[in-house]
Design a protein around this motif. Structure first.
Motif: not given
Length: 290
Positions: A246-255
């Protein structure tokens, strides 16, 4: 916080140890954190608002919705409730930790007991094998193992188990070496007690406080290691909710969609912190018992 494999020295526990544990506010805080996480993980089906969001099906009308009244922590790219998926991610992480430690601990304890008590070539062979595993960084060893296996829950647990037992072997080896010189062991040898009796009925009971303390500390470290493998794409695969992925997948859409990575990362931090506080509290309590 203690590192994996760090020695713990307590021997016995009792009422004094319990009093010492609850006299430490940080230990109580850790116990509360762990209790809440375990409670939510066990009863996730009843305590989460959208239990059907565990699988691949979401709500595309609510995709990438920020934290709000309906979705307290927001939703992911498929409109699935993050709070629900984090809680089910806790369940998966705790299952992995329990299985890994249930396999790694007995292996390491038996190796440490036999090597520490027998000495000689038995000691040399077993502890040199242990040192070989300890010489390789844990995450590197797990990644190497997972490189040859399909990234599944079972294989992830096997990879972490393969790198975890040496810490227990080294710990119990040191404790056994010290205990083997105590009078109660010499008395058992004098009356002709078998090696198995001396190891498992005499020495092992005095190792339990050290084992329990380390197991408590290691729950957080195992979860952190499993999350690291998932973050690298080598652990549990989607759509199964896993904190690391979940952390890895979400990192693509930061910030822009910051909540996608932030909340799972905080969830990992909380569970590691909670078990470390509990483990440190147990160690101090056993030391107070003397």
């Amino acid at each position: 916080m203690s590192e994996p494999g760090s020695p713990v020295l307590p021997k016995r526990g009792g009422s004094k140890a319990v009093a010492a544990y609850f006299a430490n506010p940080l230990s109580i805080a850790g116990l509360v954190i762990v209790a809440v996480i375990v409670l939510f993980a066990v009863f996730a089906d009843y305590l989460t608002p959208f239990p059907d969001h565990v699988g691949p099906i979401g709500d595309f009308a609510a995709m990438n919705t920020g934290p709000g009244e309906i979705y307290k922590l927001g939703t992911d790219t498929m409109g699935r409730d993050l709070f629900t998926r984090i809680i089910f991610g806790y369940r998966l992480s705790l299952i992995m930790a329990v299985v890994v430690l249930a396999i790694a601990t007995p292996i390491g304890v038996i190796v440490g007991l036999v090597a520490g008590y027998k000495g000689g070539w038995t000691d040399y062979v077993l502890m040199r094998l242990t040192d070989v595993f300890l010489a390789v960084p844990p995450l590197v060893l797990a990644m190497a193992i997972m490189g040859f296996l399909e990234p599944t829950l079972m294989n992830g647990m096997l990879a972490i188990t393969a790198m975890w037992w040496p810490w227990y072997a080294r710990l119990i080896y040191n404790v056994t070496r010290a205990e083997a010189q105590e009078g109660y062991v010499l008395a058992a040898e004098t009356v002709g007690a078998s090696t198995a009796h001396i190891l498992f009925r005499e020495i092992l009971p005095n190792c339990w406080p050290s084992i329990l303390t380390k197991m408590t500390l290691d729950v957080g470290f195992v979860i952190l290691m499993a999350s690291s493998l998932s973050f690298l794409g080598l652990g549990v695969q989607p759509p199964t909710p896993d904190l690391g992925s979940m952390v890895a997948d979400g990192a693509k859409y930061m910030p822009d969609a910051w909540w996608l990575s932030l909340w799972p990362a905080i969830a990992i931090l909380l569970v590691v912190l909670g078990f470390n506080l509990v483990g440190d509290g147990l160690r101090e309590a056993f030391e107070a018992e003397g």
